[in-house]
Design a protein around this motif. Structure first.
Motif, PDB file in Angstrom:
ATOM      1  N   ILE A  84       0.835  -1.194   0.000  1.00  0.00           N
ATOM      2  CA  ILE A  84       0.000   0.000   0.000  1.00  0.00           C
ATOM      3  C   ILE A  84       0.877   1.254   0.000  1.00  0.00           C
ATOM      4  N   SER A  85       0.462   2.256  -0.764  1.00  0.00           N
ATOM      5  CA  SER A  85       1.124   3.560  -0.769  1.00  0.00           C
ATOM      6  C   SER A  85       0.060   4.648  -0.819  1.00  0.00           C
ATOM      7  N   ASP A  86       0.045   5.517   0.195  1.00  0.00           N
ATOM      8  CA  ASP A  86      -0.971   6.580   0.270  1.00  0.00           C
ATOM      9  C   ASP A  86      -2.384   6.016   0.129  1.00  0.00           C
ATOM     10  N   LYS A  87      -2.652   4.936   0.848  1.00  0.00           N
ATOM     11  CA  LYS A  87      -3.974   4.293   0.902  1.00  0.00           C
ATOM     12  C   LYS A  87      -4.404   3.680  -0.431  1.00  0.00           C
ATOM     13  N   SER A  88      -3.478   3.562  -1.370  1.00  0.00           N
ATOM     14  CA  SER A  88      -3.766   2.947  -2.673  1.00  0.00           C
ATOM     15  C   SER A  88      -2.765   1.830  -2.929  1.00  0.00           C
ATOM     16  N   PRO A  89      -3.100   0.905  -3.839  1.00  0.00           N
ATOM     17  CA  PRO A  89      -2.143  -0.159  -4.165  1.00  0.00           C
ATOM     18  C   PRO A  89      -0.838   0.415  -4.712  1.00  0.00           C
ATOM     19  N   CYS A  90       0.263  -0.259  -4.428  1.00  0.00           N
ATOM     20  CA  CYS A  90       1.566   0.179  -4.933  1.00  0.00           C
ATOM     21  C   CYS A  90       1.627   0.041  -6.450  1.00  0.00           C
ATOM     22  N   ARG A  91       2.629   0.667  -7.018  1.00  0.00           N
ATOM     23  CA  ARG A  91       2.820   0.591  -8.466  1.00  0.00           C
ATOM     24  C   ARG A  91       3.083  -0.847  -8.889  1.00  0.00           C
ATOM     25  N   GLY A  92       2.654  -1.148 -10.112  1.00  0.00           N
ATOM     26  CA  GLY A  92       2.741  -2.513 -10.607  1.00  0.00           C
ATOM     27  C   GLY A  92       4.135  -3.084 -10.572  1.00  0.00           C
ATOM     28  N   GLU A  93       5.145  -2.265 -10.931  1.00  0.00           N
ATOM     29  CA  GLU A  93       6.513  -2.786 -10.979  1.00  0.00           C
ATOM     30  C   GLU A  93       7.023  -3.131  -9.576  1.00  0.00           C
ATOM     31  N   THR A  94       6.561  -2.367  -8.576  1.00  0.00           N
ATOM     32  CA  THR A  94       6.957  -2.666  -7.196  1.00  0.00           C
ATOM     33  C   THR A  94       6.332  -3.974  -6.727  1.00  0.00           C
ATOM     34  N   VAL A  95       5.037  -4.125  -7.000  1.00  0.00           N
ATOM     35  CA  VAL A  95       4.329  -5.347  -6.606  1.00  0.00           C
ATOM     36  C   VAL A  95       4.959  -6.565  -7.271  1.00  0.00           C
ATOM     37  N   GLU A  96       5.329  -6.423  -8.536  1.00  0.00           N
ATOM     38  CA  GLU A  96       5.930  -7.536  -9.270  1.00  0.00           C
ATOM     39  C   GLU A  96       7.248  -7.973  -8.631  1.00  0.00           C
ATOM     40  N   LYS A  97       8.045  -7.011  -8.217  1.00  0.00           N
ATOM     41  CA  LYS A  97       9.350  -7.346  -7.641  1.00  0.00           C
ATOM     42  C   LYS A  97       9.226  -8.032  -6.288  1.00  0.00           C
ATOM     43  N   ILE A  98       8.354  -7.511  -5.419  1.00  0.00           N
ATOM     44  CA  ILE A  98       8.272  -8.109  -4.083  1.00  0.00           C
ATOM     45  C   ILE A  98       7.481  -9.417  -4.095  1.00  0.00           C
ATOM     46  N   SER A  99       6.629  -9.607  -5.095  1.00  0.00           N
ATOM     47  CA  SER A  99       5.854 -10.849  -5.181  1.00  0.00           C
ATOM     48  C   SER A  99       6.731 -12.052  -5.496  1.00  0.00           C
ATOM     49  N   LYS A 100       7.955 -11.807  -5.961  1.00  0.00           N
ATOM     50  CA  LYS A 100       8.880 -12.909  -6.252  1.00  0.00           C
ATOM     51  C   LYS A 100       9.252 -13.668  -4.985  1.00  0.00           C
ATOM     52  N   HIS A 101       8.998 -13.052  -3.829  1.00  0.00           N
ATOM     53  CA  HIS A 101       9.414 -13.656  -2.569  1.00  0.00           C
ATOM     54  C   HIS A 101       8.281 -14.431  -1.887  1.00  0.00           C
ATOM     55  N   ILE A 102       7.182 -14.598  -2.576  1.00  0.00           N
ATOM     56  CA  ILE A 102       6.114 -15.471  -2.078  1.00  0.00           C
ATOM     57  C   ILE A 102       6.595 -16.917  -2.162  1.00  0.00           C
ATOM     58  N   GLY A 103       6.277 -17.694  -1.126  1.00  0.00           N
ATOM     59  CA  GLY A 103       6.628 -19.107  -1.142  1.00  0.00           C
ATOM     60  C   GLY A 103       7.857 -19.463  -0.340  1.00  0.00           C
ATOM     61  N   ILE A 104       8.499 -18.464   0.273  1.00  0.00           N
ATOM     62  CA  ILE A 104       9.675 -18.753   1.098  1.00  0.00           C
ATOM     63  C   ILE A 104       9.331 -18.493   2.570  1.00  0.00           C
ATOM     64  N   PRO A 105      10.123 -19.006   3.503  1.00  0.00           N
ATOM     65  CA  PRO A 105       9.823 -18.858   4.927  1.00  0.00           C
ATOM     66  C   PRO A 105       9.703 -17.394   5.371  1.00  0.00           C
TER      67      PRO A 105
END
Length: 216
Positions: free
Chosen positions: A33-54
C-alpha cells in the motif's frame, strides 16, 4: 512434581514452535500500500517474487528489495498472521524538472534532488541549468519555496546564481549560497515595498546578491 515437569515440557514445546514458525511457515500473500492505494505494478511484481519462502527470509528479502529501490523514500514491512506480509511505501514525489542548456533530455527530481525519472512531468517548476550549476541541494529548496509562495515556474541557474521573473516581468537575480530564510525574507520584503511604493514605475531587475538589493 510430575505436573511441574509436564508443564515445563509443554512450555518448551510451545516456545520451540513459536521460534521455529518463521523458518517453517511459508509466505502465501504479500500486500503493498502507498498513500492508501495499491503500490505501483513494478513494485508489486518485484516483491511478489518472494512469495513461497519462509517468513523471516521473506521479510528480509522484501525489505531489502524496497530499500534498494531508488524511487522509494521510505518503507515498512510487517508479518501478518498466519502467512502474509504487508508493505507500506512512501514513494519519492516529483518536485522539479531539470533541463541542461544544450541538451534535449529532461530530468525529474524530488525535493532532495534525487532523480526519479528521465521523462517530463507536467505542472512542475522548471530549472534550466547553464554550465556549472554549483550545488543543486542549495538551489532546490529555494526554487520550491519561490514556486509555492510566488508562483514562479521558470528558473535559470548559472554557478551559484538563480534567475527568474515575476508576473510583472521583473527579473530577479538571487544567490543560492546564502541562508535560505534570509534570502526569502529579503525577497518578500523587497517585493512588498515595491508593490506599495513604486506603482507605475518600470523596473527591469532586482539583484539580491548584495546586502541591500539593487533595483534597476
Amino acid at each position: 512434581m510430575v505436573k511441574a515437569i509436564n508443564l515445563a515440557l509443554a512450555l518448551i514445546l510451545i516456545a520451540f514452535s513459536i521460534l521455529g514458525l518463521p523458518r517453517i511457515i511459508r509466505i502465501k500473500h504479500i500486500t503493498c500500500i502507498s498513500d492508501k492505494s495499491p503500490c505501483r505494478g513494478e513494485t508489486v511484481e518485484k516483491i511478489s517474487k518472494h512469495i513461497g519462502i519462509p517468513i523471516q527470509e521473506a521479510l528480509t528479502r522484501v525489505q531489502k528489495e524496497l530499500n534498494n529501490n531508488s524511487l522509494i523514500k521510505s518503507s515498512e514491512v510487517k508479518y501478518v498472521f498466519p502467512n502474509s506480509i504487508s508493505a507500506s511505501i512512501d514513494y519519492k514525489k516529483p518536485a522539479l524538472r531539470l533541463k541542461y542548456i544544450g541538451f534535449s533530455n529532461t530530468i525529474v527530481v524530488d525535493e532532495s534532488g534525487s532523480i526519479i525519472r528521465t521523462e517530463s512531468v507536467d505542472n512542475l517548476p522548471t530549472l534550466l541549468i547553464e554550465g556549472n550549476a554549483g550545488e543543486l541541494s542549495k538551489s532546490i529548496p529555494l526554487i520550491l519555496n519561490l514556486n509555492k509562495y510566488y508562483g514562479f515556474n521558470y528558473f535559470t541557474l548559472t554557478k551559484d546564481v538563480l534567475s527568474t521573473k515575476t508576473k510583472d516581468d521583473i527579473a530577479l537575480v538571487i544567490p543560492t549560497d546564502n541562508d535560505i530564510d534570509i534570502t526569502l525574507g529579503s525577497i518578500n520584503l523587497t517585493l512588498s515595498q515595491l508593490n506599495r511604493q513604486l506603482q507605475g514605475i518600470r523596473i527591469e531587475e532586482i539583484d539580491f546578491r548584495y546586502k541591500n538589493p539593487i533595483v534597476r
